[in-house]
Design a protein around this motif. Structure first.
Motif, short mmCIF file in Angstrom:
data_model
loop_
_atom_site.label_atom_id
_atom_site.label_comp_id
_atom_site.label_asym_id
_atom_site.label_seq_id
_atom_site.Cartn_x
_atom_site.Cartn_y
_atom_site.Cartn_z
N ASN A 171 31.17 -23.47 2.32
CA ASN A 171 31.58 -24.20 3.52
C ASN A 171 30.68 -23.89 4.72
O ASN A 171 30.47 -24.74 5.57
CB ASN A 171 33.04 -23.95 3.85
N GLU A 172 30.14 -22.69 4.77
CA GLU A 172 29.18 -22.35 5.83
C GLU A 172 27.90 -23.18 5.68
O GLU A 172 27.28 -23.55 6.67
CB GLU A 172 28.79 -20.87 5.77
N LEU A 173 27.51 -23.45 4.43
CA LEU A 173 26.22 -24.09 4.16
C LEU A 173 26.30 -25.61 3.96
O LEU A 173 25.28 -26.29 4.07
CB LEU A 173 25.60 -23.46 2.90
N ALA A 174 27.49 -26.13 3.68
CA ALA A 174 27.63 -27.56 3.39
C ALA A 174 27.40 -28.40 4.64
O ALA A 174 27.88 -28.04 5.72
CB ALA A 174 29.02 -27.86 2.82
N PRO A 175 26.68 -29.51 4.51
CA PRO A 175 26.53 -30.41 5.66
C PRO A 175 27.90 -30.94 6.08
O PRO A 175 28.76 -31.20 5.23
CB PRO A 175 25.67 -31.55 5.11
N SER A 176 28.11 -31.12 7.37
CA SER A 176 29.42 -31.57 7.87
C SER A 176 29.79 -32.94 7.31
O SER A 176 30.97 -33.25 7.16
CB SER A 176 29.43 -31.59 9.39
N SER A 177 28.80 -33.76 6.96
CA SER A 177 29.09 -35.10 6.43
C SER A 177 29.81 -35.04 5.09
O SER A 177 30.45 -36.02 4.69
CB SER A 177 27.80 -35.90 6.29
N LEU A 178 29.75 -33.91 4.39
CA LEU A 178 30.44 -33.77 3.11
C LEU A 178 31.90 -33.37 3.25
O LEU A 178 32.66 -33.47 2.31
CB LEU A 178 29.73 -32.75 2.22
N GLY A 179 32.28 -32.89 4.40
CA GLY A 179 33.65 -32.41 4.56
C GLY A 179 33.76 -30.96 4.10
O GLY A 179 32.77 -30.25 3.98
N THR A 180 34.97 -30.56 3.79
CA THR A 180 35.25 -29.18 3.40
C THR A 180 35.19 -29.03 1.89
O THR A 180 35.70 -29.87 1.16
CB THR A 180 36.66 -28.79 3.89
N VAL A 181 34.58 -27.96 1.45
CA VAL A 181 34.60 -27.63 0.03
C VAL A 181 35.94 -26.96 -0.23
O VAL A 181 36.21 -25.87 0.29
CB VAL A 181 33.44 -26.68 -0.36
N ARG A 182 36.79 -27.61 -1.03
CA ARG A 182 38.16 -27.09 -1.25
C ARG A 182 38.29 -26.27 -2.51
O ARG A 182 39.13 -25.40 -2.61
CB ARG A 182 39.14 -28.26 -1.31
N ARG A 183 37.50 -26.61 -3.50
CA ARG A 183 37.59 -25.86 -4.75
C ARG A 183 36.27 -25.93 -5.49
O ARG A 183 35.48 -26.84 -5.30
CB ARG A 183 38.74 -26.34 -5.62
N CYS A 184 36.09 -24.96 -6.31
CA CYS A 184 34.89 -24.88 -7.15
C CYS A 184 35.38 -24.42 -8.52
O CYS A 184 35.39 -23.23 -8.83
CB CYS A 184 33.91 -23.89 -6.54
N PRO A 185 35.85 -25.39 -9.35
CA PRO A 185 36.50 -25.01 -10.60
C PRO A 185 35.59 -24.30 -11.61
O PRO A 185 36.06 -23.53 -12.41
CB PRO A 185 37.01 -26.33 -11.17
N VAL A 186 34.30 -24.57 -11.53
CA VAL A 186 33.38 -23.92 -12.47
C VAL A 186 32.17 -23.43 -11.69
O VAL A 186 31.50 -24.20 -11.03
CB VAL A 186 32.91 -24.89 -13.57
N ALA A 187 31.93 -22.14 -11.74
CA ALA A 187 30.75 -21.56 -11.11
C ALA A 187 30.02 -20.76 -12.19
O ALA A 187 30.63 -19.97 -12.90
CB ALA A 187 31.14 -20.67 -9.94
N ALA A 188 28.74 -21.00 -12.30
CA ALA A 188 27.96 -20.29 -13.32
C ALA A 188 26.58 -19.99 -12.76
O ALA A 188 26.09 -20.67 -11.87
CB ALA A 188 27.84 -21.15 -14.58
N ALA A 189 25.96 -18.96 -13.27
CA ALA A 189 24.62 -18.57 -12.86
C ALA A 189 23.69 -18.67 -14.06
O ALA A 189 24.03 -18.23 -15.16
CB ALA A 189 24.63 -17.15 -12.31
N PHE A 190 22.54 -19.27 -13.83
CA PHE A 190 21.53 -19.41 -14.87
C PHE A 190 20.20 -18.94 -14.32
O PHE A 190 19.83 -19.34 -13.22
CB PHE A 190 21.38 -20.88 -15.30
N PRO A 191 19.49 -18.13 -15.06
CA PRO A 191 18.18 -17.69 -14.56
C PRO A 191 17.21 -18.88 -14.54
O PRO A 191 17.21 -19.71 -15.46
CB PRO A 191 17.74 -16.63 -15.58
N LEU A 192 16.46 -18.99 -13.47
CA LEU A 192 15.48 -20.06 -13.35
C LEU A 192 14.09 -19.47 -13.55
O LEU A 192 13.69 -18.55 -12.85
CB LEU A 192 15.55 -20.70 -11.96
N CYS A 193 13.41 -20.00 -14.51
CA CYS A 193 12.05 -19.55 -14.72
C CYS A 193 11.23 -20.76 -15.17
O CYS A 193 11.64 -21.49 -16.08
CB CYS A 193 11.97 -18.42 -15.73
N GLY A 194 10.14 -20.97 -14.49
CA GLY A 194 9.27 -22.07 -14.86
C GLY A 194 8.28 -21.64 -15.91
O GLY A 194 8.02 -20.45 -16.09
#
Length: 188
Positions: A61-84
């Protein structure tokens, strides 16, 4: 923190992205985004653990643009390593690699699939040429030509996405100003 992208999901009638992914059904007032956020591995692992769900929502919510509104839920959060990666060689006599096997890019540009499809189109063109002019689909000189034709764009996109990721991962005021001005000019 690193670069973050809020990618709106389709709201076409009959398509509910949450239901398609096996998540709870959306209400009429809800809109959904897929979020791609590049973070140092340790910070990402801390934010995706279930105990940090509230902290993740607060940070989004700190980072979301105001035009998107409020982030209310994040049902799935996952981390994946990024390597090119770029394959040192994309062909050998009778064999070719393309798409993700030949190259991997930072997802911030969203071009991996497009470049893979272009690889396939150029390969079809080259195989047709090989057969009609050289009498052999897998002719070694033709496959080397395919590799040369694709290498420049693959390398350029790899360097661009790697550079942009590095640029957006920096926080100096003058870099932020330059990025913002550049993006505004790009959007104009």
């Amino acid at each position: 923190t690193g670069p973050i992208a809020f990618l709106p999901l389709s709201t076409h009638v009959g398509f509910d992205p949450m239901q398609e992914m096996g998540w709870p059904v959306a209400t009429e007032s809800e809109r959904y985004c897929s979020i791609v956020w590049s973070l140092p591995s340790e910070m990402a692992q801390e934010l995706v653990c279930p105990a940090a769900a509230e902290a993740l929502l607060a940070r989004l919510n700190e980072l979301a643009p105001s035009s998107l509104g409020t982030v209310r839920r994040c049902p799935v959060a996952a981390a994946f390593p990024l390597c090119g990666h770029l394959a040192a060689q994309a062909q050998q006599p009778g064999a070719v690699i393309l798409g993700d096997a030949a190259h991997g890019y930072h997802p911030m540009a969203g071009q991996g699939l497009n470049v893979g499809v272009l690889d396939a189109a150029v390969l079809v063109d080259q195989l047709t040429f090989n057969f009609s002019r050289l009498g052999d689909f897998g002719h070694a000189s033709g496959l080397r030509r395919f590799e040369r034709r694709r290498r420049f764009q693959q390398r350029a996109l790899y360097e661009l996405t790697t550079g942009l990721h590095g640029l957006y991962g920096r926080s100096e005021w003058w870099l932020r100003l330059g990025r913002n001005v550049g993006m505004r000019l790009f959007d104009a």
